[in-house]
Design a protein around this motif. Structure first.
Motif, mmCIF file in Angstrom:
data_model
loop_
_atom_site.group_PDB
_atom_site.id
_atom_site.type_symbol
_atom_site.label_atom_id
_atom_site.label_comp_id
_atom_site.label_asym_id
_atom_site.label_seq_id
_atom_site.Cartn_x
_atom_site.Cartn_y
_atom_site.Cartn_z
ATOM 1 N N HIS A 100 0.821 -1.215 0.000
ATOM 2 C CA HIS A 100 0.000 0.000 0.000
ATOM 3 C C HIS A 100 0.854 1.263 0.000
ATOM 4 O O HIS A 100 0.512 2.260 -0.629
ATOM 5 N N GLY A 101 1.999 1.239 0.706
ATOM 6 C CA GLY A 101 2.786 2.455 0.881
ATOM 7 C C GLY A 101 2.236 3.289 2.028
ATOM 8 O O GLY A 101 1.375 2.824 2.789
ATOM 9 N N GLN A 102 2.752 4.499 2.137
ATOM 10 C CA GLN A 102 2.331 5.390 3.210
ATOM 11 C C GLN A 102 1.568 6.578 2.626
ATOM 12 O O GLN A 102 2.126 7.345 1.834
ATOM 13 N N ASP A 115 9.543 -0.059 -6.664
ATOM 14 C CA ASP A 115 10.766 -0.555 -7.305
ATOM 15 C C ASP A 115 11.849 -0.878 -6.273
ATOM 16 O O ASP A 115 12.590 -1.855 -6.426
ATOM 17 N N HIS A 116 11.941 -0.069 -5.228
ATOM 18 C CA HIS A 116 12.923 -0.369 -4.176
ATOM 19 C C HIS A 116 12.592 -1.703 -3.516
ATOM 20 O O HIS A 116 13.472 -2.500 -3.205
ATOM 21 N N ILE A 117 11.293 -1.914 -3.289
ATOM 22 C CA ILE A 117 10.881 -3.148 -2.599
ATOM 23 C C ILE A 117 11.208 -4.359 -3.481
ATOM 24 O O ILE A 117 11.791 -5.349 -3.021
ATOM 25 N N ALA A 118 10.858 -4.258 -4.768
ATOM 26 C CA ALA A 118 11.097 -5.388 -5.679
ATOM 27 C C ALA A 118 12.590 -5.671 -5.821
ATOM 28 O O ALA A 118 13.033 -6.836 -5.742
ATOM 29 N N SER A 125 2.123 -2.248 -6.337
ATOM 30 C CA SER A 125 2.008 -1.141 -5.389
ATOM 31 C C SER A 125 1.110 -0.048 -5.967
ATOM 32 O O SER A 125 0.598 -0.188 -7.083
ATOM 33 N N ASP A 126 0.936 1.028 -5.196
ATOM 34 C CA ASP A 126 0.218 2.220 -5.660
ATOM 35 C C ASP A 126 -1.196 1.873 -6.158
ATOM 36 O O ASP A 126 -1.609 2.304 -7.233
ATOM 37 N N VAL A 184 -12.642 -2.364 -11.118
ATOM 38 C CA VAL A 184 -11.264 -2.312 -11.628
ATOM 39 C C VAL A 184 -10.360 -3.310 -10.907
ATOM 40 O O VAL A 184 -10.654 -3.735 -9.803
ATOM 41 N N CYS A 185 -9.252 -3.666 -11.585
ATOM 42 C CA CYS A 185 -8.146 -4.373 -10.942
ATOM 43 C C CYS A 185 -7.059 -3.321 -10.723
ATOM 44 O O CYS A 185 -6.831 -2.480 -11.597
ATOM 45 N N MET A 186 -6.414 -3.373 -9.569
ATOM 46 C CA MET A 186 -5.520 -2.260 -9.192
ATOM 47 C C MET A 186 -4.087 -2.699 -8.932
ATOM 48 O O MET A 186 -3.811 -3.861 -8.683
ATOM 49 N N GLY A 187 -3.184 -1.716 -8.954
ATOM 50 C CA GLY A 187 -1.776 -1.954 -8.601
ATOM 51 C C GLY A 187 -0.861 -1.849 -9.804
ATOM 52 O O GLY A 187 -1.240 -2.198 -10.921
ATOM 53 N N LYS A 188 0.346 -1.328 -9.573
ATOM 54 C CA LYS A 188 1.359 -1.214 -10.627
ATOM 55 C C LYS A 188 2.455 -2.229 -10.351
ATOM 56 O O LYS A 188 2.801 -2.468 -9.189
ATOM 57 N N VAL A 189 3.016 -2.780 -11.425
ATOM 58 C CA VAL A 189 3.966 -3.889 -11.246
ATOM 59 C C VAL A 189 5.407 -3.387 -11.240
ATOM 60 O O VAL A 189 5.812 -2.630 -12.118
ATOM 61 N N SER A 190 6.193 -3.834 -10.249
ATOM 62 C CA SER A 190 7.640 -3.574 -10.218
ATOM 63 C C SER A 190 8.365 -4.911 -10.298
ATOM 64 O O SER A 190 8.076 -5.824 -9.502
ATOM 65 N N PHE A 191 9.303 -4.996 -11.214
ATOM 66 C CA PHE A 191 10.092 -6.230 -11.354
ATOM 67 C C PHE A 191 11.418 -6.114 -10.601
ATOM 68 O O PHE A 191 11.972 -5.015 -10.493
ATOM 69 N N PRO A 192 11.937 -7.248 -10.139
ATOM 70 C CA PRO A 192 13.163 -7.207 -9.343
ATOM 71 C C PRO A 192 14.428 -6.914 -10.147
ATOM 72 O O PRO A 192 15.456 -6.633 -9.564
ATOM 73 N N PHE A 193 14.390 -7.033 -11.466
ATOM 74 C CA PHE A 193 15.620 -6.733 -12.240
ATOM 75 C C PHE A 193 15.235 -6.185 -13.595
ATOM 76 O O PHE A 193 14.059 -6.241 -13.965
#
Ligand SMILES: Nc1ncnc2c1ncn2[C@@H]1O[C@H](COP(=O)(O)OP(=O)(O)OP(=O)(O)O)[C@@H](O)[C@H]1O
Ligand SMILES: CC(=O)N[C@H]1[C@@H]2OC[C@@H](O2)[C@@H](O)[C@@H]1O[C@H](C)C(=O)O
Length: 396
Positions: free
Chosen positions: A114-116, A142-145, A154-155, A387-396
């Motif tokens: 969720h974030g802050q 992105d930092h988390i991934a 996230s987001d 809706v489906c929600m969230g943005k994807v961050s990849f680890p690399f």
């Protein structure tokens, strides 16, 4: 195909996903981390929390966020720095929680973060018709991934805004899928910094379901406790329990257009803050009240505003399932029960979900839907866009 997409595709096809849900709420007390096991999707979702902990924030981080939180004149550099730092901090908290549980990052399919929230500005609060509903969460995914090596969603709130919502409450999506029960009118009441609830009708009809913020849960009491006593919150309502509610001040606190506005609606500490309390005290000549009496009044204020909104459902036989930190405040919950004599009270523990983990589970459910579900048929005017929600961050 890029390896990241292949892995994402494989996770979406799994019959069971292990999703780490993260929630950092308006109380700024800590990061809730819930490892959730999800099977299926949509109304066939089966969810359980296998591991949970709240990792408390340091006084330094809390002070840094408080300096910008819900402030219109926040230092932009600080916002920028904290966006990155919070992402890094959350990744470190995840890695230490996994270690404590004897798990590896490979044991987790996805993170749902969720974030802050640092500012929430629906039109009803900012009051400028030319601007849309808006909300801002920091702690970049992105930092988390990258730090955990786990694909991160996230987001979540931005898609809700883009589809015409206020970005909150999102609880309805999880509550409807996991807690709706035929034959029971249920209220899923979360008493966090802000109190909100979802109404789940006995006929399970999606078009009648709604979710709304109702006003302050703990936020005003917390802010006042911090100002007067230097304590984060009123443990077990001990301070409020020693005071007497002041009826004039209570009436002034309840006298705001937010309470008269129809459901659903959202709010935040941008409205419910110490300036709001001070204005009500000045208006009623109650600036000389003892801190205990002010706390008793604030406790009644939270209980009354929650109860009034629940009564507005027009349903008499209600089962209320509580979650969030405010359910540990006996003075508040006793008052709430007195305000709603016809309702029966439970917690989500009675449904097999740790009440403190419920919001973190929600984000795991939202991520699960984005991976494997379809939008639900809520009614057009309900403020719940399909809706489906969230943005994807990849680890690399
Ligand atoms: N034992 C207790 N007695 C009284 N109040 C408590 C107790 N434990 C927790 N709380 C209250 O619960 C708050 C934290 O609740 P929670 O973590 O659910 O809020 P949040 O998730 O940050 O808020 P929101 O849901 O609005 O984002 C504390 O700040 C405090 O006010
Ligand atoms: C903007 C924002 O962060 N809102 C939170 C907050 O905390 C409680 C209430 O206000 C709710 O509307 C929401 O969180 C929950 C998880 C929600 O969206 O359902």
């Amino acid at each position: 195909m890029n390896k990241n997409w292949k892995q994402t595709f494989d996770i979406a096809e799994k019959p069971q996903r292990k999703i780490l849900g993260l929630m950092s709420g308006t109380s700024l007390d800590g990061l809730d981390i819930a490892l959730c096991v999800l099977e299926g999707s949509g109304r066939k979702t089966r969810a359980r929390v296998s591991h949970f902990k709240t990792v408390p924030y340091t006084a330094e981080w809390r002070a840094a966020v408080k300096a910008i939180f819900s402030k219109r004149d926040a230092d932009l550099q600080q916002v920028c720095l904290l966006n990155e730092q919070t992402g890094i901090l959350h990744a470190e908290m995840i890695l230490s929680a996994l270690k404590e549980w004897g798990l590896q990052p490979e044991d987790v399919d996805l993170i749902a973060s969720h974030g802050q929230t640092i500012f929430h500005a629906p039109r009803s609060l900012h009051g400028m018709p030319a601007y849309p509903n808006a909300t801002l969460q920091i702690g970049d995914g992105d930092h988390i991934a990258m730090r955990t090596g786990i694909i991160t969603l996230s987001d979540f709130r931005q898609k809700h805004l883009a589809a015409g919502g206020e970005g909150a409450p999102l609880a309805v999506y999880g509550d409807y899928l996991v807690f709706s029960k035929a034959g029971e009118n249920r209220i899923m009441l979360n008493i966090g910094g802000i109190a909100n609830f979802t109404f789940l009708p006995a006929d399970e009809e999606a078009s009648r379901v709604f979710s709304t913020d109702v006003g302050p849960g703990n936020t005003l009491m917390d802010q006042y406790m911090q100002q007067q006593f230097g304590r984060h919150y009123d443990e077990d309502g001990k301070v409020a329990g020693k005071g007497m509610a002041n009826e004039q001040l209570l009436a002034a606190l309840l006298d705001h257009s937010f309470f008269g506005a129809g459901l659903p609606k959202t709010t935040g500490p941008e409205l419910f803050n110490l300036a709001y309390l001070e204005a009500a005290q000045l208006k009623t000549g109650t600036t000389g009240l003892s801190p205990e009496d002010v706390m008793a009044t604030l406790s009644h204020f939270s209980a009354r505003s929650i109860a009034d909104a629940i009564k507005a459902t027009g349903e008499n036989e209600l089962k209320i399932f509580m979650s969030g930190g405010g359910m540990h405040n006996n003075v508040l919950t006793s008052r709430l029960q007195a305000e709603l004599p016809g309702a029966s009270f439970f917690t989500t523990a009675d449904l097999g979900i740790d009440p403190d983990a419920k919001e973190a589970l929600l984000f795991a459910i939202l991520a699960n839907e984005t991976m494997a579900g379809e939008p639900q048929p809520f009614s057009a005017g309900s403020g719940i866009p399909p809706v489906c929600m969230g943005k994807v961050s990849f680890p690399f």
